[in-house]
Scaffold this active site. Sequence first.
Site, PDB file in Angstrom:
ATOM      1  N   CYS A 280       8.277  -4.562   3.226  1.00  0.00           N
ATOM      2  CA  CYS A 280       8.808  -3.783   4.354  1.00  0.00           C
ATOM      3  C   CYS A 280       9.045  -4.563   5.638  1.00  0.00           C
ATOM      4  O   CYS A 280      10.151  -4.559   6.162  1.00  0.00           O
ATOM      5  CB  CYS A 280       7.864  -2.618   4.618  1.00  0.00           C
TER       6      CYS A 280
ATOM      7  N   LEU B 268       3.437   5.106   4.520  1.00  0.00           N
ATOM      8  CA  LEU B 268       2.322   4.773   3.632  1.00  0.00           C
ATOM      9  C   LEU B 268       2.114   3.265   3.583  1.00  0.00           C
ATOM     10  O   LEU B 268       3.067   2.506   3.507  1.00  0.00           O
ATOM     11  CB  LEU B 268       2.621   5.260   2.210  1.00  0.00           C
TER      12      LEU B 268
HETATM   13  C1  UGA Z   1       3.826  -1.344   6.080  1.00  0.00           C
HETATM   14  C2  UGA Z   1       3.435  -0.328   7.170  1.00  0.00           C
HETATM   15  O1  UGA Z   1       2.111  -0.584   7.652  1.00  0.00           O
HETATM   16  C3  UGA Z   1       3.500   1.093   6.616  1.00  0.00           C
HETATM   17  O2  UGA Z   1       3.241   2.020   7.673  1.00  0.00           O
HETATM   18  C4  UGA Z   1       4.912   1.340   6.063  1.00  0.00           C
HETATM   19  O3  UGA Z   1       5.018   2.624   5.472  1.00  0.00           O
HETATM   20  C5  UGA Z   1       5.241   0.313   4.988  1.00  0.00           C
HETATM   21  O4  UGA Z   1       5.136  -1.024   5.571  1.00  0.00           O
HETATM   22  C6  UGA Z   1       6.641   0.565   4.523  1.00  0.00           C
HETATM   23  O5  UGA Z   1       7.584   0.438   5.348  1.00  0.00           O
HETATM   24  O6  UGA Z   1       6.820   1.012   3.383  1.00  0.00           O
HETATM   25  P1  UGA Z   1       2.594  -2.457   3.985  1.00  0.00           P
HETATM   26  O7  UGA Z   1       3.859  -3.234   3.768  1.00  0.00           O
HETATM   27  O8  UGA Z   1       1.902  -1.812   2.827  1.00  0.00           O
HETATM   28  O9  UGA Z   1       2.862  -1.264   5.028  1.00  0.00           O
HETATM   29  O10 UGA Z   1       1.593  -3.489   4.625  1.00  0.00           O
HETATM   30  P2  UGA Z   1       0.621  -3.575   5.907  1.00  0.00           P
HETATM   31  O11 UGA Z   1      -0.730  -3.123   5.570  1.00  0.00           O
HETATM   32  O12 UGA Z   1       1.277  -2.990   7.100  1.00  0.00           O
HETATM   33  O13 UGA Z   1       0.583  -5.185   6.045  1.00  0.00           O
HETATM   34  C7  UGA Z   1       1.775  -5.926   6.296  1.00  0.00           C
HETATM   35  C8  UGA Z   1       1.444  -7.400   6.459  1.00  0.00           C
HETATM   36  O14 UGA Z   1       0.675  -7.624   7.636  1.00  0.00           O
HETATM   37  C9  UGA Z   1       0.635  -7.992   5.308  1.00  0.00           C
HETATM   38  O15 UGA Z   1       1.174  -9.259   4.971  1.00  0.00           O
HETATM   39  C10 UGA Z   1      -0.760  -8.125   5.896  1.00  0.00           C
HETATM   40  O16 UGA Z   1      -1.533  -9.141   5.312  1.00  0.00           O
HETATM   41  C11 UGA Z   1      -0.453  -8.425   7.331  1.00  0.00           C
HETATM   42  N1  UGA Z   1      -1.557  -8.088   8.252  1.00  0.00           N
HETATM   43  C12 UGA Z   1      -1.888  -6.780   8.437  1.00  0.00           C
HETATM   44  C13 UGA Z   1      -2.215  -9.095   8.936  1.00  0.00           C
HETATM   45  O17 UGA Z   1      -1.917 -10.303   8.766  1.00  0.00           O
HETATM   46  N2  UGA Z   1      -3.211  -8.749   9.820  1.00  0.00           N
HETATM   47  C14 UGA Z   1      -3.548  -7.451  10.050  1.00  0.00           C
HETATM   48  O18 UGA Z   1      -4.449  -7.190  10.898  1.00  0.00           O
HETATM   49  C15 UGA Z   1      -2.885  -6.441   9.339  1.00  0.00           C
END
Ligand code: UGA
Length: 424
Positions: free
Chosen positions: A257, A150
């Site tokens: 995460c 998620l």
């Molecule tokens: C992440 C994973 O995407 C989930 O699949 C997983 O379940 C979760 O960790 C977990 O292990 O519980 P999340 O931590 O909610 O989810 O965040 P993401 O949406 O994956 O973003 C992570 C980081 O990447 C953020 O700092 C976000 O700003 C950055 N990001 C994301 C970018 O800089 N660019 C992007 O295109 C996407």
Amino acid sequence: MNVSIIGAGYVGLVTAGGLAHLGHVVRLGESNPDRVAQLVAGEVPIFEEGLADLLDAARAANTISFHASNVEAVEGSDLVFLCLPTPQGDDGRANLAFINSVVEELAGELGEGDLFVIKSTVPPGTVASLRKRLADLGSSARIVSHPEFLREGRAVPDFLNPDRIVIGAWDQVDADRVASLYADLDTLVIKTDPTSSEMIKYANNSYLASRLTFVNTLANVCEAVGADILDVIEGLGSDHRIGPHFLQPGPGYGGSCFPKDTSALIAVAEDAGYDFQLLRAVITADDEQRRRVAAKVRLAAGGGLRGRKVAMWGIAFKAGTDDVRESPALRIAALLQEEGAEVVAYDPEASTQSVGIAATALEAVDGADVLLVATEWPEFAEVDLAEVASRMRGHRIVDARNLLDPKQVRKVGLDYWGLGRPSA
Ligand code: UGA
């Protein structure tokens, strides 16, 4: 089915609401009595779009209950989901103290054939060790791995419409019981052994963290050679082997995460005698990315930060959440403060005590020397830029999310510095 969930964090709450929505009867156990009281009173302790509706519906249908005692929470349930934190320990390894202690606490409560379902992210081999522990304790409970994927801010739609469901079990019967919970969802179910299942979760997060870091470093190269990262991403992401998602450059990854899971996978590999050099390089480059953004703000402020005011739009680690854990925004703010800057931030949902807080995006820019866009909240792209220009003391915007339109920014007489954009 009767299901218990231990841990009312964001994974536990969304899983509880989601399983109730799929027609199961859910008993939620949580050790923090204040949180239990909030839930009983009809409140939702975290901000997660759609979650309140799921919990309200379950309360109304009488298919959810909340318990301050784990023993009470597992009464009459055949499946017990553990949704407990596995924070990063001092040595980079995942700290399994919560999982271990709850398994010990409940080992004698589960009957013949009852299942522990490990949702928390745990290092490969953990479920195998827990199975041995259960046998040593004389418990007849069984145990499987069932990682969650998620995303915060999108957790409810992710639960109801998953890309896949992963179940790691030694026994087909156990895997089938977990899979049957999701019989109403049309999705791919991957059944494997517990260690591979645990590995899938680490592989997923580590790959995504590496992918982002690749894009961030690519943006730095674009900046150096005068290419536009947005066009480069379009070309890159159009290759069907790569795909367009998860390619937006930013100030480095954050959240609860990616930072802990990348470190934990390095430790897992090291313990098994393998040096995961590639992932170590990712962590180093990610840390460097935040420093580069801070250096950009320093340059935008004229070369020094002492006595300068930096307005920061965004505190949360990403848009759509109030979560500030490992937020790049706050880590950059700390670097700016170390150099003597005053940081005043605005965020529509998140808050912190570590920087000054403004009530609106415009109030944050009052008298600011530089504006830093740190989180990609869509509403920031709607702020009246002419008003921003008239309120600021300086004339530069550092857009660490490439959120604003450079043309619009320049039209009101401000300089625009994005990531990997021409004349950044
Ligand atoms: C992440 C994973 O995407 C989930 O699949 C997983 O379940 C979760 O960790 C977990 O292990 O519980 P999340 O931590 O909610 O989810 O965040 P993401 O949406 O994956 O973003 C992570 C980081 O990447 C953020 O700092 C976000 O700003 C950055 N990001 C994301 C970018 O800089 N660019 C992007 O295109 C996407």
